[in-house]
Design a protein around this motif. Sequence first.
Motif, mmCIF file in Angstrom:
data_model
loop_
_atom_site.group_PDB
_atom_site.id
_atom_site.type_symbol
_atom_site.label_atom_id
_atom_site.label_comp_id
_atom_site.label_asym_id
_atom_site.label_seq_id
_atom_site.Cartn_x
_atom_site.Cartn_y
_atom_site.Cartn_z
ATOM 1 N N MET A 1 0.716 -1.283 -0.039
ATOM 2 C CA MET A 1 0.078 0.056 0.055
ATOM 3 C C MET A 1 0.718 1.222 -0.128
ATOM 4 S SD MET A 1 -3.210 -1.214 2.480
ATOM 5 C CE MET A 1 -1.998 -2.212 3.356
ATOM 6 N N ALA A 2 1.851 1.148 0.874
ATOM 7 C CA ALA A 2 2.871 2.298 0.574
ATOM 8 C C ALA A 2 3.555 2.915 -0.634
ATOM 9 C CB ALA A 2 4.049 2.152 1.789
ATOM 10 N N GLY A 3 3.505 1.493 -1.413
ATOM 11 C CA GLY A 3 4.078 1.839 -2.881
ATOM 12 C C GLY A 3 3.006 2.510 -3.667
ATOM 13 N N ILE A 4 1.855 2.164 -3.536
ATOM 14 C CA ILE A 4 0.753 2.736 -4.256
ATOM 15 C C ILE A 4 0.176 4.037 -3.980
ATOM 16 C CG2 ILE A 4 0.301 0.954 -5.600
ATOM 17 C CD1 ILE A 4 -2.040 0.361 -3.846
ATOM 18 N N THR A 5 0.259 4.530 -2.715
ATOM 19 C CA THR A 5 -0.231 5.529 -2.091
ATOM 20 C C THR A 5 -0.028 6.861 -2.890
ATOM 21 O OG1 THR A 5 -0.429 4.305 -0.124
ATOM 22 C CG2 THR A 5 -0.551 6.755 -0.204
ATOM 23 N N PRO A 6 1.396 7.032 -3.027
ATOM 24 C CA PRO A 6 1.679 8.361 -3.773
ATOM 25 C C PRO A 6 0.997 8.601 -5.220
ATOM 26 C CG PRO A 6 3.730 7.329 -3.010
ATOM 27 C CD PRO A 6 2.374 6.463 -2.913
ATOM 28 N N ARG A 7 0.778 7.385 -5.945
ATOM 29 C CA ARG A 7 0.070 7.293 -7.034
ATOM 30 C C ARG A 7 -1.408 7.547 -7.054
ATOM 31 N NH1 ARG A 7 0.848 2.534 -10.713
ATOM 32 N NH2 ARG A 7 0.991 1.532 -8.373
ATOM 33 N N ALA A 8 -1.853 6.943 -6.194
ATOM 34 C CA ALA A 8 -3.343 6.688 -6.174
ATOM 35 C C ALA A 8 -3.872 7.777 -5.017
ATOM 36 C CB ALA A 8 -4.005 5.663 -5.839
ATOM 37 N N GLY A 9 -3.161 8.087 -4.306
ATOM 38 C CA GLY A 9 -3.681 9.014 -3.146
ATOM 39 C C GLY A 9 -4.711 8.527 -1.987
ATOM 40 N N TRP A 10 -5.479 8.963 -1.798
ATOM 41 C CA TRP A 10 -6.892 8.828 -1.075
ATOM 42 C C TRP A 10 -7.635 7.668 -1.482
ATOM 43 C CZ3 TRP A 10 -6.759 9.480 4.193
ATOM 44 C CH2 TRP A 10 -5.882 10.671 4.515
ATOM 45 N N ARG A 11 -7.540 7.342 -2.783
ATOM 46 C CA ARG A 11 -8.469 6.408 -3.359
ATOM 47 C C ARG A 11 -8.091 4.853 -2.733
ATOM 48 N NH1 ARG A 11 -7.410 6.902 -9.320
ATOM 49 N NH2 ARG A 11 -5.431 7.399 -8.760
ATOM 50 N N VAL A 12 -6.842 5.027 -2.197
ATOM 51 C CA VAL A 12 -6.673 3.460 -1.580
ATOM 52 C C VAL A 12 -7.309 3.315 -0.472
ATOM 53 C CG1 VAL A 12 -4.265 3.413 -3.173
ATOM 54 C CG2 VAL A 12 -4.444 4.331 -0.596
ATOM 55 N N VAL A 13 -7.735 4.119 0.495
ATOM 56 C CA VAL A 13 -8.319 3.991 1.647
ATOM 57 C C VAL A 13 -9.362 2.815 1.588
ATOM 58 C CG1 VAL A 13 -9.797 5.142 3.304
ATOM 59 C CG2 VAL A 13 -7.628 6.189 2.445
ATOM 60 N N PRO A 14 -10.414 2.879 0.800
ATOM 61 C CA PRO A 14 -11.430 1.888 0.817
ATOM 62 C C PRO A 14 -10.866 0.330 0.777
ATOM 63 C CG PRO A 14 -12.148 3.528 -0.633
ATOM 64 C CD PRO A 14 -11.081 3.932 -0.248
ATOM 65 N N GLY A 15 -9.835 0.223 0.071
ATOM 66 C CA GLY A 15 -9.072 -1.150 0.007
ATOM 67 C C GLY A 15 -8.261 -1.283 0.965
ATOM 68 N N ALA A 16 -7.636 -0.430 1.565
ATOM 69 C CA ALA A 16 -6.727 -0.553 2.699
ATOM 70 C C ALA A 16 -7.292 -0.988 3.870
ATOM 71 C CB ALA A 16 -5.911 0.551 2.694
ATOM 72 N N VAL A 17 -8.453 -0.513 4.145
ATOM 73 C CA VAL A 17 -9.189 -0.869 5.555
ATOM 74 C C VAL A 17 -9.451 -2.133 5.852
ATOM 75 C CG1 VAL A 17 -11.247 -0.367 6.886
ATOM 76 C CG2 VAL A 17 -10.010 1.595 5.677
ATOM 77 N N PRO A 18 -10.340 -2.849 4.926
ATOM 78 C CA PRO A 18 -10.390 -4.263 4.779
ATOM 79 C C PRO A 18 -9.336 -4.991 4.806
ATOM 80 C CG PRO A 18 -11.529 -3.316 2.816
ATOM 81 C CD PRO A 18 -11.034 -2.274 3.448
ATOM 82 N N LEU A 19 -8.422 -4.814 4.097
ATOM 83 C CA LEU A 19 -7.100 -5.419 3.986
ATOM 84 C C LEU A 19 -6.190 -5.450 5.042
ATOM 85 C CD1 LEU A 19 -5.408 -7.213 1.945
ATOM 86 C CD2 LEU A 19 -4.311 -5.101 1.232
ATOM 87 N N LEU A 20 -6.048 -4.341 5.855
ATOM 88 C CA LEU A 20 -5.523 -4.281 7.127
ATOM 89 C C LEU A 20 -6.418 -4.959 8.270
ATOM 90 C CD1 LEU A 20 -4.094 -0.880 6.982
ATOM 91 C CD2 LEU A 20 -2.527 -2.870 6.905
ATOM 92 N N THR A 21 -7.630 -4.870 7.967
ATOM 93 C CA THR A 21 -8.522 -5.424 9.162
ATOM 94 C C THR A 21 -8.404 -7.077 9.125
ATOM 95 O OG1 THR A 21 -9.851 -3.794 9.137
ATOM 96 C CG2 THR A 21 -10.810 -5.554 10.221
ATOM 97 N N ALA A 22 -8.224 -7.562 7.756
ATOM 98 C CA ALA A 22 -8.162 -8.820 7.426
ATOM 99 C C ALA A 22 -6.785 -9.396 7.859
ATOM 100 C CB ALA A 22 -8.677 -9.111 6.123
ATOM 101 N N CYS A 23 -5.783 -8.670 7.682
ATOM 102 C CA CYS A 23 -4.403 -9.079 8.121
ATOM 103 C C CYS A 23 -4.381 -9.342 9.731
ATOM 104 C CB CYS A 23 -3.221 -8.001 7.664
ATOM 105 S SG CYS A 23 -3.238 -7.984 5.726
#
Length: 72
Positions: A1-23
Amino acid sequence: MAGITPRAGWRVVPGAVPLLTACVSFLDSHLFWPRGVFTMVAIAVGMFLLSWATAPVSADERRSAPIKSRNR
């Protein structure tokens, strides 16, 4: 997620939340019903949303976007 955050910005939040919770849940229950099933589904949803957020922008969307001036 850290690698794609500079390119996509805040658009990664909806995917990061369930992914981090599931981890966190994956550490102890990825094999056991029902929590393990929900964990794996949350990982799949998070990965899908991350890939959707980083998808290339279509030519139509690029044309309709405002042009940014470059100050050199």
